[in-house]
Design a protein around this motif. Structure first.
Motif, short mmCIF file in Angstrom:
data_model
loop_
_atom_site.label_atom_id
_atom_site.label_comp_id
_atom_site.label_asym_id
_atom_site.label_seq_id
_atom_site.Cartn_x
_atom_site.Cartn_y
_atom_site.Cartn_z
N LEU A 108 46.03 32.74 49.15
CA LEU A 108 44.86 33.41 49.12
C LEU A 108 45.29 34.18 48.23
O LEU A 108 44.12 34.26 46.94
N LEU A 109 45.91 35.44 48.03
CA LEU A 109 46.31 36.10 46.93
C LEU A 109 47.28 35.54 45.95
O LEU A 109 46.17 36.08 44.44
N GLU A 110 47.25 34.94 45.32
CA GLU A 110 47.20 34.07 44.33
C GLU A 110 47.32 33.09 43.91
O GLU A 110 46.31 33.56 42.14
N PRO A 111 45.77 32.26 44.45
CA PRO A 111 45.04 31.47 43.70
C PRO A 111 43.43 32.65 43.77
O PRO A 111 42.94 32.21 42.57
N LEU A 112 43.28 33.97 44.35
CA LEU A 112 42.05 34.67 43.67
C LEU A 112 42.62 35.38 42.43
O LEU A 112 42.01 35.96 41.93
N LYS A 113 43.92 35.88 42.13
CA LYS A 113 44.35 36.84 41.05
C LYS A 113 43.94 35.67 39.98
O LYS A 113 43.83 35.55 38.62
N ASN A 114 44.58 34.00 39.94
CA ASN A 114 44.58 33.01 39.10
C ASN A 114 42.74 32.58 38.37
O ASN A 114 43.02 31.49 37.29
N GLY A 115 42.44 33.19 39.83
CA GLY A 115 41.13 32.25 39.83
C GLY A 115 40.80 30.77 40.18
O GLY A 115 39.50 30.41 40.27
N HIS A 116 41.31 30.48 41.11
CA HIS A 116 41.18 29.93 41.95
C HIS A 116 39.84 29.84 42.96
O HIS A 116 39.08 29.14 42.86
N LEU A 117 40.53 30.50 43.74
CA LEU A 117 39.22 31.26 44.53
C LEU A 117 38.78 32.56 43.73
O LEU A 117 39.16 32.90 42.67
N MET A 118 37.92 32.92 44.36
CA MET A 118 37.58 34.61 44.29
C MET A 118 36.30 34.20 45.36
O MET A 118 35.65 33.98 46.58
N ILE A 119 35.71 36.13 45.16
CA ILE A 119 35.11 36.38 46.24
C ILE A 119 33.51 36.61 46.42
O ILE A 119 33.02 36.47 45.02
N SER A 120 32.74 36.48 46.83
CA SER A 120 31.78 35.86 47.10
C SER A 120 30.88 37.70 46.29
O SER A 120 31.45 38.18 47.09
N PRO A 121 30.43 36.98 44.95
CA PRO A 121 29.90 39.21 44.49
C PRO A 121 29.16 40.03 45.36
O PRO A 121 29.20 41.26 45.33
N ARG A 122 28.40 39.27 45.64
CA ARG A 122 27.68 40.29 47.26
C ARG A 122 27.92 40.25 48.16
O ARG A 122 27.17 38.91 49.16
N VAL A 123 28.86 41.06 49.01
CA VAL A 123 28.63 40.96 50.56
C VAL A 123 28.06 42.06 51.70
O VAL A 123 28.30 41.92 52.98
N LYS A 124 26.27 42.04 50.70
CA LYS A 124 25.92 43.30 51.35
C LYS A 124 26.82 44.98 52.01
O LYS A 124 27.35 45.23 51.48
N PHE A 162 39.96 44.78 54.36
CA PHE A 162 39.37 44.11 54.00
C PHE A 162 38.97 42.21 52.95
O PHE A 162 38.32 41.73 53.26
N ILE A 163 39.98 42.06 52.85
CA ILE A 163 40.95 40.59 52.85
C ILE A 163 40.25 39.94 54.06
O ILE A 163 39.95 39.23 53.82
N LEU A 164 41.23 40.21 55.11
CA LEU A 164 40.69 39.91 56.72
C LEU A 164 39.02 39.60 56.76
O LEU A 164 38.47 38.48 56.93
N GLU A 165 38.79 40.63 56.24
CA GLU A 165 37.08 40.51 56.14
C GLU A 165 36.33 39.62 56.01
O GLU A 165 35.74 38.25 55.83
N MET A 166 37.11 39.22 54.71
CA MET A 166 36.34 38.51 53.38
C MET A 166 36.40 36.64 53.60
O MET A 166 35.51 36.37 53.67
N TRP A 167 38.06 36.62 54.54
CA TRP A 167 37.89 35.55 54.74
C TRP A 167 37.90 35.15 55.72
O TRP A 167 37.13 34.09 55.95
N GLU A 168 37.06 35.82 57.01
CA GLU A 168 36.93 35.33 58.71
C GLU A 168 35.21 35.13 57.95
O GLU A 168 34.98 34.70 58.70
N LYS A 169 34.69 35.75 57.94
CA LYS A 169 32.79 35.95 57.33
C LYS A 169 32.72 34.54 56.03
O LYS A 169 32.14 34.05 55.98
N GLY A 170 33.66 34.04 55.53
CA GLY A 170 33.27 33.33 54.82
C GLY A 170 33.39 33.57 53.23
O GLY A 170 32.94 32.48 52.17
N PHE A 171 33.14 34.82 52.91
CA PHE A 171 33.32 35.01 51.90
C PHE A 171 33.83 34.49 50.50
O PHE A 171 34.05 34.84 49.19
N ILE A 173 36.15 32.19 48.17
CA ILE A 173 35.72 30.62 48.21
C ILE A 173 36.08 29.85 46.78
O ILE A 173 36.56 30.51 46.76
N GLU A 174 35.99 27.89 46.96
CA GLU A 174 36.52 27.98 45.52
C GLU A 174 35.59 28.95 44.36
O GLU A 174 34.13 28.54 44.02
#
Length: 283
Positions: A108-124, A162-171, A173-174
């Motif tokens: 999770l954290l390393e793929p987010l760091k290197n750009g393989h994963l991302m968090i959806s820009p808008r989470v309202k 915050f990361i847990l919330e993003m993960w559980e809500k499906g935010f 993504i690839e």
């Protein structure tokens, strides 16, 4: 229009690499120009309406909205005339990593760091409560009502939540946007490396093998400012930093910031920041 760009300064400190910026605009247009960084950024709109652009997608933030800028994503934000109050929270992902190379890091954290994963820009408003907690820590820090270590523990707990919330809500993504901003990043990098020299539209277009007309239109359409405005912004921000951190004479600062005409530099500085370079230094 005026510009702010915090990214010219290092984010955080060695003792605490987490940074909070509070921007409150009182009814005049502003734009923080296009930029990117290696930290993850959370943008939280406290009140008003904030225009946000992340990787070429444009959004309008309303009170309680949260936006996430994953590491390496080009982004900018601003407002045309409205009063807006918002916070940005920036931190390297290793801030919430662990010394053990576990699954959280690997998957999770390393793929987010290197750009393989991302968090959806808008989470309202999904993260509104967590962002409010970060705001409370920021206020407490300014009032010095709790220790630095206490604040750091609280921040890391909130960010993991915050990361847990993003993960559980499906935010999370690839990252299908990886590599799309290559030309934009090359343009911005070239300007940031050469703004103290003369950069003409002709030279810039030759550097990227594109027509002057296309470059001019492309920059305005994608970054919402002109090439000359962006160069001017970088020069003035550089000058402002030198005024804050050194005793170098104003004439020399003008030269080091890309200005050959000192009078023009002083006029430009005063028009942008409301005070002359000397008065700014004395503040």
């Amino acid at each position: 229009m005026y510009f702010e760009l915090k990214e010219n300064k290092p984010h955080g400190t060695k003792d605490d690499p987490f940074s909070t910026y509070h921007i409150k605009n009182e009814g005049r247009s502003f734009q923080i120009p296009v930029h990117w960084h290696d930290e993850l950024e959370i943008i939280y709109v406290k009140s008003g309406f904030l225009t946000v652009s992340i990787s070429g997608e444009n959004y309008i933030g309303t009170p309680g909205d949260t936006f996430v800028v994953s590491p390496g994503n080009l982004h900018f934000m601003g407002s045309q005339t409205d009063t807006v109050d918002y916070f940005t929270f920036l931190f390297p992902l290793k801030y919430i990593s662990f010394c053990i190379n576990d699954m959280l890091d690997d998957k999770l954290l390393e793929p987010l760091k290197n750009g393989h994963l991302m968090i959806s820009p808008r989470v309202k408003d999904t993260a509104k409560e967590l962002c409010e907690q970060l705001v409370e820590i920021y206020v407490a820090k300014n009032k010095k009502t709790e220790s630095i270590i206490t604040a750091q523990i609280k921040k890391k707990i909130i960010l993991l939540q915050f990361i847990l919330e993003m993960w559980e809500k499906g935010f999370i993504i690839e990252n299908d946007k990886s590599g799309r901003n290559t030309i934009e990043k090359e343009m911005i990098s070239y300007i940031q490396q050469n703004f103290m020299e003369k950069i003409s539209l002709k030279e810039f277009s030759e550097q990227f093998h594109l027509s002057e007309k296309y470059i001019s239109r492309y920059f305005k359409e994608h970054f919402h400012i002109t090439l000359s405005q962006y160069i001017t912004h970088l020069r003035l921000e550089h000058a402002k930093q030198l005024l804050q951190d050194t005793d170098i004479p104003v004439t020399e600062i003008a030269m080091q910031s890309g200005y050959q005409n000192v009078s023009y530099f002083i006029r430009s500085f005063k028009k942008t920041y409301g005070v002359s370079p000397l008065k700014y230094r004395k503040k």
